[in-house]
Design a protein around this motif. Sequence first.
Motif, PDB file in Angstrom:
ATOM      1  N   LEU B 109     -12.189   7.285  -3.947  1.00 52.31           N
ATOM      2  CA  LEU B 109     -12.227   7.493  -2.492  1.00 52.31           C
ATOM      3  C   LEU B 109     -13.254   8.548  -2.101  1.00 52.31           C
ATOM      4  N   ARG B 110     -13.437   9.549  -2.954  1.00 53.79           N
ATOM      5  CA  ARG B 110     -14.453  10.555  -2.633  1.00 53.79           C
ATOM      6  C   ARG B 110     -15.831   9.894  -2.547  1.00 53.79           C
ATOM      7  N   LYS B 111     -16.040   8.892  -3.400  1.00 55.11           N
ATOM      8  CA  LYS B 111     -17.340   8.209  -3.394  1.00 55.11           C
ATOM      9  C   LYS B 111     -17.410   7.090  -2.362  1.00 55.11           C
ATOM     10  N   PHE B 112     -16.286   6.409  -2.154  1.00 56.33           N
ATOM     11  CA  PHE B 112     -16.268   5.252  -1.242  1.00 56.33           C
ATOM     12  C   PHE B 112     -15.138   5.422  -0.227  1.00 56.33           C
ATOM     13  N   PRO B 113     -15.296   6.364   0.713  1.00 54.68           N
ATOM     14  CA  PRO B 113     -14.156   6.702   1.585  1.00 54.68           C
ATOM     15  C   PRO B 113     -13.752   5.600   2.566  1.00 54.68           C
ATOM     16  N   LYS B 114     -14.598   4.545   2.702  1.00 57.51           N
ATOM     17  CA  LYS B 114     -14.259   3.499   3.666  1.00 57.51           C
ATOM     18  C   LYS B 114     -13.901   2.177   3.005  1.00 57.51           C
ATOM     19  N   CYS B 115     -13.611   2.233   1.699  1.00 55.95           N
ATOM     20  CA  CYS B 115     -13.294   0.979   0.989  1.00 55.95           C
ATOM     21  C   CYS B 115     -11.807   0.660   1.160  1.00 55.95           C
ATOM     22  N   TYR B 116     -11.521  -0.401   1.919  1.00 56.41           N
ATOM     23  CA  TYR B 116     -10.128  -0.797   2.195  1.00 56.41           C
ATOM     24  C   TYR B 116      -9.301  -0.949   0.912  1.00 56.41           C
ATOM     25  N   TRP B 117      -9.912  -1.562  -0.120  1.00 51.77           N
ATOM     26  CA  TRP B 117      -9.126  -1.932  -1.310  1.00 51.77           C
ATOM     27  C   TRP B 117      -8.611  -0.701  -2.048  1.00 51.77           C
ATOM     28  N   ILE B 118      -9.397   0.392  -2.017  1.00 50.90           N
ATOM     29  CA  ILE B 118      -8.953   1.598  -2.733  1.00 50.90           C
ATOM     30  C   ILE B 118      -7.750   2.221  -2.006  1.00 50.90           C
ATOM     31  N   TRP B 119      -7.865   2.340  -0.697  1.00 48.41           N
ATOM     32  CA  TRP B 119      -6.740   2.866   0.091  1.00 48.41           C
ATOM     33  C   TRP B 119      -5.496   2.012  -0.126  1.00 48.41           C
ATOM     34  N   ASN B 120      -5.714   0.707  -0.135  1.00 52.44           N
ATOM     35  CA  ASN B 120      -4.628  -0.245  -0.296  1.00 52.44           C
ATOM     36  C   ASN B 120      -3.937  -0.064  -1.656  1.00 52.44           C
ATOM     37  N   HIS B 121      -4.752   0.143  -2.686  1.00 51.27           N
ATOM     38  CA  HIS B 121      -4.170   0.310  -4.021  1.00 51.27           C
ATOM     39  C   HIS B 121      -3.373   1.612  -4.083  1.00 51.27           C
ATOM     40  N   ARG B 122      -3.910   2.656  -3.497  1.00 54.31           N
ATOM     41  CA  ARG B 122      -3.210   3.936  -3.526  1.00 54.31           C
ATOM     42  C   ARG B 122      -1.832   3.813  -2.853  1.00 54.31           C
ATOM     43  N   ASN B 123      -1.810   3.115  -1.759  1.00 54.92           N
ATOM     44  CA  ASN B 123      -0.564   2.855  -1.055  1.00 54.92           C
ATOM     45  C   ASN B 123       0.433   2.115  -1.961  1.00 54.92           C
ATOM     46  N   TRP B 124      -0.068   1.103  -2.655  1.00 53.27           N
ATOM     47  CA  TRP B 124       0.786   0.331  -3.570  1.00 53.27           C
ATOM     48  C   TRP B 124       1.349   1.238  -4.657  1.00 53.27           C
ATOM     49  N   VAL B 125       0.490   2.106  -5.191  1.00 58.89           N
ATOM     50  CA  VAL B 125       0.905   3.003  -6.274  1.00 58.89           C
ATOM     51  C   VAL B 125       2.034   3.928  -5.810  1.00 58.89           C
ATOM     52  N   LEU B 126       1.873   4.464  -4.614  1.00 61.36           N
ATOM     53  CA  LEU B 126       2.892   5.367  -4.090  1.00 61.36           C
ATOM     54  C   LEU B 126       4.228   4.655  -3.925  1.00 61.36           C
ATOM     55  N   ARG B 127       4.167   3.433  -3.428  1.00 63.61           N
ATOM     56  CA  ARG B 127       5.391   2.656  -3.251  1.00 63.61           C
ATOM     57  C   ARG B 127       6.035   2.343  -4.587  1.00 63.61           C
ATOM     58  N   LYS B 128       5.180   2.076  -5.568  1.00 64.29           N
ATOM     59  CA  LYS B 128       5.676   1.808  -6.917  1.00 64.29           C
ATOM     60  C   LYS B 128       6.355   3.073  -7.442  1.00 64.29           C
ATOM     61  N   GLY B 129       5.707   4.204  -7.214  1.00 71.61           N
ATOM     62  CA  GLY B 129       6.247   5.483  -7.668  1.00 71.61           C
ATOM     63  C   GLY B 129       7.611   5.748  -7.053  1.00 71.61           C
ATOM     64  N   GLU B 130       7.750   5.346  -5.809  1.00 72.68           N
ATOM     65  CA  GLU B 130       9.000   5.512  -5.071  1.00 72.68           C
ATOM     66  C   GLU B 130      10.128   4.765  -5.778  1.00 72.68           C
ATOM     67  N   SER B 131       9.819   3.561  -6.246  1.00 74.82           N
ATOM     68  CA  SER B 131      10.880   2.761  -6.866  1.00 74.82           C
ATOM     69  C   SER B 131      11.147   3.207  -8.299  1.00 74.82           C
ATOM     70  N   LEU B 132      10.197   3.918  -8.906  1.00 79.85           N
ATOM     71  CA  LEU B 132      10.371   4.308 -10.297  1.00 79.85           C
ATOM     72  C   LEU B 132      11.079   5.648 -10.467  1.00 79.85           C
ATOM     73  N   SER B 133      10.854   6.554  -9.500  1.00 78.21           N
ATOM     74  CA  SER B 133      11.404   7.888  -9.714  1.00 78.21           C
ATOM     75  C   SER B 133      12.532   8.168  -8.717  1.00 78.21           C
ATOM     76  N   ASP B 134      13.220   9.305  -8.927  1.00 75.89           N
ATOM     77  CA  ASP B 134      14.272   9.658  -7.975  1.00 75.89           C
ATOM     78  C   ASP B 134      13.644  10.157  -6.670  1.00 75.89           C
ATOM     79  N   GLU B 136      13.635  12.917  -5.029  1.00 69.06           N
ATOM     80  CA  GLU B 136      12.955  14.220  -5.030  1.00 69.06           C
ATOM     81  C   GLU B 136      11.530  14.085  -5.568  1.00 69.06           C
ATOM     82  N   ALA B 137      11.423  13.373  -6.712  1.00 70.08           N
ATOM     83  CA  ALA B 137      10.107  13.222  -7.343  1.00 70.08           C
ATOM     84  C   ALA B 137       9.185  12.401  -6.451  1.00 70.08           C
TER      85      ALA B 137
END
Lengths: 338, 366
Positions: B109-134, B136-137
């Motif tokens: 993102l630092r290199k390509f701050p307007k690339c939709y796909w990178i933002w989209n993937h980060r969002n997916w990762v966070l949601r995945k993290g939500e389902s994996l951890s408790d 608080e985490a």
Amino acid sequence: MALVSGPGRGGMDSMPAEMRLFVDKHVRYIQSLDSRKDELEYWLTEHLRLNGLYWGLTALHLLGHPDALPRHELLEFVFSCLHENGGFGAAPGHDAHMLYTVSGVQILATLDAFDELEKRVPGGRMKTGQYIADLQDPETGTFAGDEWGERDTRFLYGALNALSLMGLLHLVNVDKAVDHIQTCANFDGGYGTSPGAESHSGQIFTCLAALSIAGRLDLVEQDKLGAWLSERQLKNGGLNGRPEKKEDVCYSWWVATSLAMLKKLHWIDGAKLTAFILQCQDPELGGLADRPGDMVDVFHTVFGIAGLSLLQYPGLAEVDPVYCMPRAVTARCLSRQW
Amino acid sequence: MASHGVSRVIGTNIRSAEVRQKEIEQIAAYKNLVDLVNTKITERKYTIEVLGLVTKLLNENPEYYTIWNHRRRVLGGLFDVPPTGGSPTQTPHGEELINGELQLTFALLRKFPKCYWIWNHRNWVLRKGESLSDTEAARKLWSGELQLIGKMLHADSRNFHAWSYRREVVAYLERTPASISSSTSPILSQSLAESEYEYTTKMIKTNLSNFSAWHSRAKLIPRLLNERGADNAARKQLLDSELALICTAINTDPFDQSIWYYHQFLMSTLSPECSRQNQIVLGLSNMDRQKYYAHEIEYIHEIIEDEADCKWIYVALLHLATSYLEIDGGTNAFTTVDMRSWLEQLKRLDPLRRGRWAELGSSLNI
């Protein structure tokens, strides 16, 4: 290449040099795009290939050279991007996505090739329609881009665009989609990518065009939005996408056509915009750039030419403000009895 | 295929034999990597090694959306593998993967701050993290996002991807309340409206021209007032302080349109047409409205002395005059002659939009 005769064509040659559109050069530029396989850029942009074909083909039609790309090869390529599920990818081996499915449908419409789709894939039109329809979120009415779930008013517009061209709008809940657009409206009269997001001219185009297809432009705050859109024009004649941003040729389409849908294109200076677009041409090798003196690409080429068509530049075919396709094509598709 | 702001250099199409050869080699290497990744995915080889290949490819071409899909396919496979060692509920393996994804997308993102796909993937990762951890985490993970967005908006304060993502992160944090103690925590309201409002103040003070910040502020105010349980005195106080803020901004740079749009927003909340949920002050009488309109007309009119050639002044005056007339305010604050002269100024100063001004003239019947 011989010039196609048409109304006003003779007038173009007698224009002052700075007002001239280099039709032949643009045609050759678009024809050359697929012969650049020895450039790394060609391979790095494979994820835009099907969009690129739609952009190039539409530009050629508007320029009055509809046959400048070989029809058979175009169709072969389009069908090679079609997936089992009815969606299209950007190129063979690329996953299906709304953005490319819409381009695929637009190319088939422009080439009048839906019957060929049926011959190759029986029930193909319905499959593609169903692929799109399944991406609607039944809760909110908006659309996802693909199975991974990114949602954006771009996809909602794409869905209504492609479905209406195929006579399949009944596969989705249009009223819900319209409700969703309304939740994206802002105090300045504009629309964003999703509820809460800032107004942006590209997004305003998608929302207005979707509302046009749904027959619900009455929901728009037309004077307020028209005023906001008209303020996108800068002193040099070019248009920007948001307040206090730089001009860019692609907004010559998104802003101007949004004004056209609101019947307020005369709220900006058409002559100045025309001059700005023409300055963005590469007079040597053809194509248009985002700004004068920059590198050209097929994306800015089509949106610049479509803008000129909207401004009734002599000799260009008429563009449909809602679809960014030749009016003759959309008229044929929308009146067809399937 | 869609380049922005890259200068056209005459003669770039003529490449030396050496350059051509180098490019041909680059193409071959790139295509080999694409083929290799595609083959591994077809074979469902969802391993750490394949994830590495995908990383390499995405570093070369972050716009290649299918490869991001492949990445999620590989990650999906890896998440399903039971962690080696550690307790099964902790899933340290999953957390490591998530952190790796956050680092990769941050660097890209630092290199390509307007690339939709990178933002989209980060969002997916966070949601995945939500389902994996408790909870608080997961909350810690999402809170960290506000810092990332802060950095992105520091680099480009108008990046609408970053602003959208900020709204999503805030919405997540708001619906996932922090627990005071893990076992007996009551669900507390965790609205971030106050701190987000503060954030827009900070952004505006850095740069008055930041319309993205003004936009966000306009969206936050009605919520803020509801959550404060503000009575009408408090509401009026907020409106007055917003008006003071924007009027200072107008005085600083009356040619900046983002400021005038915010002024228009504040004025629109006074209108009888404004829905209750968007009103700042409730239960205004027409007399109250008149006072506000007249006050603004007077204030803005004063700026003409220094900035007679600023068209936004006349746009605002006509706007206010129209609102004033709509509530049957009469013309104590101005005359038809005034309105006509403001319109003439607009025609003189802003010939690009002469079609709009002509239409405005006929609709106002002046």
